[in-house]
Each structure stands twice: as structure tokens, then as C-alpha cells.
Design an enzyme around this catalytic site. Structure first.
Site, short mmCIF file in Angstrom:
data_model
loop_
_atom_site.label_atom_id
_atom_site.label_comp_id
_atom_site.label_asym_id
_atom_site.label_seq_id
_atom_site.Cartn_x
_atom_site.Cartn_y
_atom_site.Cartn_z
N LYS A 73 0.82 -1.23 0.00
CA LYS A 73 0.00 0.00 0.00
C LYS A 73 0.85 1.27 0.00
O LYS A 73 0.44 2.26 -0.60
CB LYS A 73 -1.05 0.02 1.10
CG LYS A 73 -0.55 -0.22 2.49
CD LYS A 73 -1.71 -0.28 3.46
CE LYS A 73 -1.23 -0.26 4.90
NZ LYS A 73 -0.11 -1.19 5.19
N ARG A 93 -5.67 2.69 11.51
CA ARG A 93 -5.30 1.29 11.70
C ARG A 93 -6.14 0.64 12.79
O ARG A 93 -5.96 -0.54 13.07
CB ARG A 93 -3.83 1.24 12.13
CG ARG A 93 -2.88 0.76 11.03
CD ARG A 93 -1.53 0.58 11.69
NE ARG A 93 -0.55 -0.14 10.96
CZ ARG A 93 0.35 0.41 10.15
NH1 ARG A 93 0.33 1.69 9.90
NH2 ARG A 93 1.29 -0.34 9.62
N ARG A 105 11.93 -7.05 1.92
CA ARG A 105 11.84 -5.59 1.85
C ARG A 105 13.11 -4.93 2.36
O ARG A 105 13.68 -5.37 3.36
CB ARG A 105 10.64 -5.16 2.74
CG ARG A 105 10.01 -3.88 2.31
CD ARG A 105 8.54 -3.97 2.52
NE ARG A 105 8.24 -3.59 3.91
CZ ARG A 105 7.07 -3.07 4.25
NH1 ARG A 105 6.13 -2.87 3.36
NH2 ARG A 105 6.83 -2.76 5.51
N ARG A 142 14.48 -2.93 7.81
CA ARG A 142 13.93 -2.27 9.00
C ARG A 142 13.73 -3.29 10.11
O ARG A 142 13.36 -4.43 9.84
CB ARG A 142 12.58 -1.63 8.66
CG ARG A 142 12.70 -0.22 8.10
CD ARG A 142 11.45 0.30 7.47
NE ARG A 142 10.21 -0.14 8.09
CZ ARG A 142 9.00 0.10 7.57
NH1 ARG A 142 8.88 0.79 6.46
NH2 ARG A 142 7.92 -0.33 8.16
N ARG A 155 3.17 -8.42 13.56
CA ARG A 155 2.46 -7.32 12.86
C ARG A 155 1.23 -7.85 12.14
O ARG A 155 0.20 -7.18 12.08
CB ARG A 155 3.41 -6.63 11.88
CG ARG A 155 4.50 -5.85 12.58
CD ARG A 155 5.47 -5.25 11.60
NE ARG A 155 4.90 -4.14 10.86
CZ ARG A 155 5.43 -3.61 9.75
NH1 ARG A 155 6.51 -4.14 9.24
NH2 ARG A 155 4.86 -2.58 9.18
P1 AMP Z 1 4.14 1.35 8.53
O1 AMP Z 1 5.33 2.01 7.96
O2 AMP Z 1 2.84 1.95 8.07
O3 AMP Z 1 4.14 -0.15 8.35
O4 AMP Z 1 4.19 1.61 10.11
C1 AMP Z 1 5.27 1.15 10.90
C2 AMP Z 1 4.84 1.08 12.36
O5 AMP Z 1 4.45 2.39 12.80
C3 AMP Z 1 3.64 0.21 12.65
O6 AMP Z 1 3.97 -1.17 12.78
C4 AMP Z 1 3.14 0.82 13.96
O7 AMP Z 1 3.96 0.43 15.04
C5 AMP Z 1 3.37 2.30 13.72
N1 AMP Z 1 2.17 2.94 13.11
C6 AMP Z 1 2.07 3.49 11.87
N2 AMP Z 1 0.84 3.98 11.65
C7 AMP Z 1 0.13 3.75 12.79
C8 AMP Z 1 -1.20 4.00 13.19
N3 AMP Z 1 -2.11 4.58 12.36
N4 AMP Z 1 -1.57 3.62 14.43
C9 AMP Z 1 -0.70 3.03 15.27
N5 AMP Z 1 0.55 2.73 14.95
C10 AMP Z 1 0.99 3.08 13.73
#
Ligand code: AMP
Length: 214
Positions: free
Chosen positions: A13, A88, A127, A160, A171
Site C-alpha cells: 500500500k 489502523r 523488503r 527495517r 504485525r
Molecule cells: P508502517 O510504515 O505503516 O508499516 O508503520 C510502521 C509502524 O508504525 C507500525 O507497525 C506501527 O507500530 C506504527 N504505526 C504506523 N501507523 C500507525 C497507526 N495509524 N496507528 C498506530 N501505529 C501506527
């Protein structure tokens, strides 16, 4: 055009959100990127978020929702935006709906990039990310021109912490428990559109454009 991206972590996404943002000239707003930028800058928010991110857990809603609601009211968002990684949780979605209602506004689309779990673990383990500019790659599906090196800025790519295998399963569990219910939420709101995320990057993007321009 106001869009939220839905889909499991690793469904692609983020990549699609960037392409949508470029095509329609609207901001790409990624809460994950915002947290990572804060961490890099050593802010209190970044340090707090890291504790959750490193464990594959969600950052609490109270640290997340306000920053997005503020961000979407900035000048560059007046023609729309793509939210990537937010909402989320159902409470985040409800806060967003309420905030938009107060502004006499509403989302146009919730795009769900649908990818089965079995594909996800494989995708996430491949990734790679650039620690300097944030660009993301995949060793099999979206490889950089030179192995291990960022195309945009020449930095050495890293995996990462939250893409490491032990964190990926966590996750995914969190996704199913807390984020997947948003599919029904936006279905009820009448704005859900499903896209088959197992296809290659360009095919997925073509499906998205078809949906957005139907
Ligand atoms: P992402 O890059 O979108 O996969 O986000 C990496 C991490 O950031 C996630 O695994 C969460 O720990 C945190 N995170 C990102 N967006 C949110 C959100 N809307 N609510 C809570 N945690 C978030």
C-alpha cells in the site's frame, strides 16, 4: 480526492500510495514515515513510538490520531490526500470520520489492497529501506538498480527492524485483530474498493486507477 489505503503490512500500500499521490498531485501521508522521521530527529514522539514499533505493536491512538487530523487540515491537503497506514484501528477511523464531519468533509475512497497472509511473510522478508531518504525496495519485486544501494540517494539499504521475520508475524496478528475490521467499517460507509494486490506493481496500480476513475 481523499483516499485511505487499507491492507496488511507488506501488501504494497505504501508503494501504491506514492504512485497515486504523484499521479493526482496530492500529498502522501504515511504515519509510519512520520514516526520514523520523528525518531530520526530524536523527538519525544519518535522515542515513544519506537517502543511500540520495534515490537510490531501499534502506537497508541492518542499519539497518532491528533497528528493526522492536524496534517489533513494543512493547505496542501485542500485538493485531497492519500493516507497510508492510518487509520489502523476502529477508534482511529471513528475519530477521522468525526473530524471530517466537523469540517463538512468526507473521504472518497478506502482502497483495500488484498493480499493473502502466505504471500505477506515472503514479501516482507525481502523488503529493504533507505535509512536516509525513506525509499523502499524489494529484493525480488522492486530491486534497486545496484544491489543494496538506494537508487535515489546512494545510501546503503537496510532491513527495517520491524520487517525482520520475528516481528512480521506479530504485525500480521495485530493487523488481523485491529486493522482488518476497518474493511467492514468502510464497506458500511459505502466507500470500500477492493484491489487484487497479488498482481505485479503496475497491474495493481492500473486496477487502482480504474477504480478511482470509474
Ligand atoms: P508502517 O510504515 O505503516 O508499516 O508503520 C510502521 C509502524 O508504525 C507500525 O507497525 C506501527 O507500530 C506504527 N504505526 C504506523 N501507523 C500507525 C497507526 N495509524 N496507528 C498506530 N501505529 C501506527
Amino acid at each position: 480526492m481523499k483516499i485511505v489505503m487499507l491492507g496488511a503490512p507488506g501488501a504494497g500500500k505504501g508503494t501504491q500510495a506514492i504512485k497515486i499521490a504523484e499521479k493526482y498531485n496530492i500529498p502522501h501521508i504515511s504515519t509510519g514515515d512520520i514516526f520514523r522521521a520523528n525518531l530520526k530527529a530524536g523527538t519525544e514522539l519518535g522515542l515513544k513510538a519506537k517502543v511500540y514499533m520495534d515490537q510490531g505493536l501499534l502506537v497508541p491512538d492518542e499519539l497518532t490520531t491528533g497528528l493526522v487530523v492536524d496534517r489533513i487540515q494543512q493547505e496542501d491537503c485542500k485538493n485531497g490526500y492519500v493516507l497510508d497506514g492510518f487509520p489502523r484501528t476502529i477508534p482511529q477511523a471513528e475519530c477521522l470520520t468525526a473530524a471530517l464531519n466537523d469540517l463538512n468533509d468526507a473521504l472518497d475512497f478506502a482502497l483495500n489492497i488484498d493480499v493473502p497472509d502466505e504471500n505477506i511473510v515472503n514479501r516482507m522478508s525481502g523488503r529493504r529501506a533507505c535509512p536516509k531518504c525513506g525509499a523502499t525496495y524489494h529484493i525480488a519485486y522492486a530491486a534497486p538498480k545496484k544491489e543494496g544501494i538506494c537508487d535515489s540517494c546512494g545510501e546503503t539499504l537496510i532491513q527495517r527492524d520491524d520487517d525482520k521475520p520475528e516481528t512480521v508475524q506479530k504485525r500480521l496478528d495485530v493487523y488481523h485483530a485491529q486493522t482488518q475490521p476497518l474493511i467492514d467499517y468502510y464497506e458500511n460507509e459505502g466507500i470500500l474498493k477492493n484491489v487484487d494486490g497479488t498482481k505485479n506493481l503496475d497491474e495493481v496500480f492500473a486496477q487502482i486507477i480504474e477504480v478511482l476513475e470509474a
